[in-house]
Design a protein around this motif. Structure first.
Motif, mmCIF file in Angstrom:
data_model
loop_
_atom_site.group_PDB
_atom_site.id
_atom_site.type_symbol
_atom_site.label_atom_id
_atom_site.label_comp_id
_atom_site.label_asym_id
_atom_site.label_seq_id
_atom_site.Cartn_x
_atom_site.Cartn_y
_atom_site.Cartn_z
ATOM 1 N N ASN A 193 3.389 7.401 3.169
ATOM 2 C CA ASN A 193 2.637 8.029 4.262
ATOM 3 C C ASN A 193 1.235 8.415 3.807
ATOM 4 O O ASN A 193 0.263 8.266 4.558
ATOM 5 N N TYR A 194 1.121 8.894 2.579
ATOM 6 C CA TYR A 194 -0.193 9.240 2.034
ATOM 7 C C TYR A 194 -1.074 7.993 1.936
ATOM 8 O O TYR A 194 -2.246 8.019 2.319
ATOM 9 N N LEU A 195 -0.533 6.896 1.419
ATOM 10 C CA LEU A 195 -1.290 5.654 1.292
ATOM 11 C C LEU A 195 -1.770 5.169 2.653
ATOM 12 O O LEU A 195 -2.930 4.772 2.811
ATOM 13 N N THR A 196 -0.885 5.205 3.633
ATOM 14 C CA THR A 196 -1.234 4.765 4.987
ATOM 15 C C THR A 196 -2.410 5.571 5.515
ATOM 16 O O THR A 196 -3.359 5.016 6.078
ATOM 17 N N SER A 197 -2.372 6.858 5.314
ATOM 18 C CA SER A 197 -3.451 7.737 5.768
ATOM 19 C C SER A 197 -4.759 7.451 5.035
ATOM 20 O O SER A 197 -5.816 7.299 5.658
ATOM 21 N N GLN A 198 -4.700 7.350 3.715
ATOM 22 C CA GLN A 198 -5.910 7.177 2.914
ATOM 23 C C GLN A 198 -6.552 5.799 3.068
ATOM 24 O O GLN A 198 -7.765 5.661 2.895
ATOM 25 N N PHE A 199 -5.747 4.787 3.383
ATOM 26 C CA PHE A 199 -6.294 3.452 3.633
ATOM 27 C C PHE A 199 -6.807 3.326 5.066
ATOM 28 O O PHE A 199 -7.297 2.282 5.453
ATOM 29 N N ARG A 200 -6.658 4.417 5.826
ATOM 30 C CA ARG A 200 -7.058 4.452 7.245
ATOM 31 C C ARG A 200 -6.406 3.312 8.018
ATOM 32 O O ARG A 200 -7.034 2.622 8.820
ATOM 33 N N HIS A 239 13.917 2.632 -3.313
ATOM 34 C CA HIS A 239 12.815 1.668 -3.414
ATOM 35 C C HIS A 239 12.320 1.374 -2.000
ATOM 36 O O HIS A 239 13.034 0.785 -1.195
ATOM 37 N N VAL A 240 11.092 1.792 -1.708
ATOM 38 C CA VAL A 240 10.501 1.556 -0.403
ATOM 39 C C VAL A 240 9.501 0.414 -0.518
ATOM 40 O O VAL A 240 8.592 0.445 -1.359
ATOM 41 N N LEU A 241 9.673 -0.602 0.320
ATOM 42 C CA LEU A 241 8.738 -1.718 0.422
ATOM 43 C C LEU A 241 7.952 -1.508 1.702
ATOM 44 O O LEU A 241 8.534 -1.470 2.793
ATOM 45 N N ALA A 242 6.644 -1.356 1.575
ATOM 46 C CA ALA A 242 5.794 -1.033 2.721
ATOM 47 C C ALA A 242 4.783 -2.135 2.985
ATOM 48 O O ALA A 242 4.175 -2.672 2.056
ATOM 49 N N GLU A 243 4.616 -2.433 4.264
ATOM 50 C CA GLU A 243 3.601 -3.359 4.760
ATOM 51 C C GLU A 243 2.580 -2.489 5.479
ATOM 52 O O GLU A 243 2.905 -1.861 6.496
ATOM 53 N N ILE A 244 1.371 -2.428 4.956
ATOM 54 C CA ILE A 244 0.358 -1.536 5.525
ATOM 55 C C ILE A 244 -0.768 -2.391 6.107
ATOM 56 O O ILE A 244 -1.428 -3.132 5.385
ATOM 57 N N TYR A 245 -0.964 -2.278 7.434
ATOM 58 C CA TYR A 245 -1.889 -3.141 8.173
ATOM 59 C C TYR A 245 -3.045 -2.353 8.776
ATOM 60 O O TYR A 245 -2.918 -1.167 9.041
ATOM 61 N N GLY A 246 -4.129 -3.070 9.042
ATOM 62 C CA GLY A 246 -5.281 -2.473 9.724
ATOM 63 C C GLY A 246 -6.049 -1.506 8.849
ATOM 64 O O GLY A 246 -6.652 -0.556 9.336
ATOM 65 N N LYS A 272 13.924 14.338 -7.182
ATOM 66 C CA LYS A 272 12.712 15.157 -7.154
ATOM 67 C C LYS A 272 11.578 14.528 -6.345
ATOM 68 O O LYS A 272 10.802 15.229 -5.701
ATOM 69 N N VAL A 273 11.461 13.206 -6.375
ATOM 70 C CA VAL A 273 10.315 12.506 -5.778
ATOM 71 C C VAL A 273 10.748 11.799 -4.493
ATOM 72 O O VAL A 273 11.768 11.122 -4.467
ATOM 73 N N ASN A 274 9.925 11.933 -3.446
ATOM 74 C CA ASN A 274 10.207 11.283 -2.171
ATOM 75 C C ASN A 274 9.246 10.104 -1.993
ATOM 76 O O ASN A 274 8.054 10.311 -1.761
ATOM 77 N N PRO A 275 9.742 8.858 -2.059
ATOM 78 C CA PRO A 275 8.855 7.699 -1.945
ATOM 79 C C PRO A 275 8.154 7.614 -0.589
ATOM 80 O O PRO A 275 7.055 7.062 -0.495
ATOM 81 N N TRP A 276 8.756 8.180 0.445
ATOM 82 C CA TRP A 276 8.140 8.145 1.777
ATOM 83 C C TRP A 276 6.874 8.995 1.827
ATOM 84 O O TRP A 276 5.927 8.662 2.549
ATOM 85 N N ASP A 277 6.838 10.072 1.058
ATOM 86 C CA ASP A 277 5.619 10.882 0.999
ATOM 87 C C ASP A 277 4.459 10.058 0.448
ATOM 88 O O ASP A 277 3.336 10.138 0.943
#
Length: 130
Positions: A94-101, A7-14, A86-91
């Motif tokens: 990282n995708y969300l961070t990129s797509q949210f710029r 379970h990855v909890l991510a804080e995505i800023y900017g 099978k699934v990597n939550p970090w992928d």
């Protein structure tokens, strides 16, 4: 020790306001994040708040991805819970961070459903049955 999930909890800023405030865009990015991580998407539920913000969940066979956005702050709170290997939550994160710029992402991972290895369980069962 074995565990059932990660379970990855991510804080995505900017992040860009226009992305975080667009329900269709947020849903599309969340679904693609699940697919990018190797998950199988089952269902999605998203809600647009007034005057701004989006919350939603993508249910995957392996568990879920959830989000709540504060577009006015350029911030998204995300959790990605995956079961199995099978699934990597970090992928997905990282995708969300990129797509949210986003300018910054901080995250932490917690192992969920931590159990002793099968042999230890069998020993405990035998001890209980004696």
């Amino acid at each position: 020790m074995k565990h059932l999930g990660r379970h990855v909890l991510a804080e995505i800023y900017g992040c860009e306001f226009d992305i975080l405030n667009d329900i269709e865009k947020v849903e599309e990015i969340m679904v693609n994040a699940a697919l990018e991580a190797g998950a199988e998407v089952r269902e999605c539920v998203f809600h647009k708040f007034s005057p701004q913000g989006v919350s939603g969940v993508v249910v995957i066979s392996e568990s879920h991805l959830a989000i709540h956005t504060w577009p006015e702050l350029g911030y998204a709170a995300v959790d990605v819970f995956t079961c199995g290997d099978k699934v990597n939550p970090w992928d997905a994160c990282n995708y969300l961070t990129s797509q949210f710029r986003a300018k910054h992402m901080s995250a932490r991972e917690t192992k969920r459903g931590i159990f002793p290895v099968a042999e230890q369980l069998a020993e405990q069962q035998v001890a209980v049955n004696l």
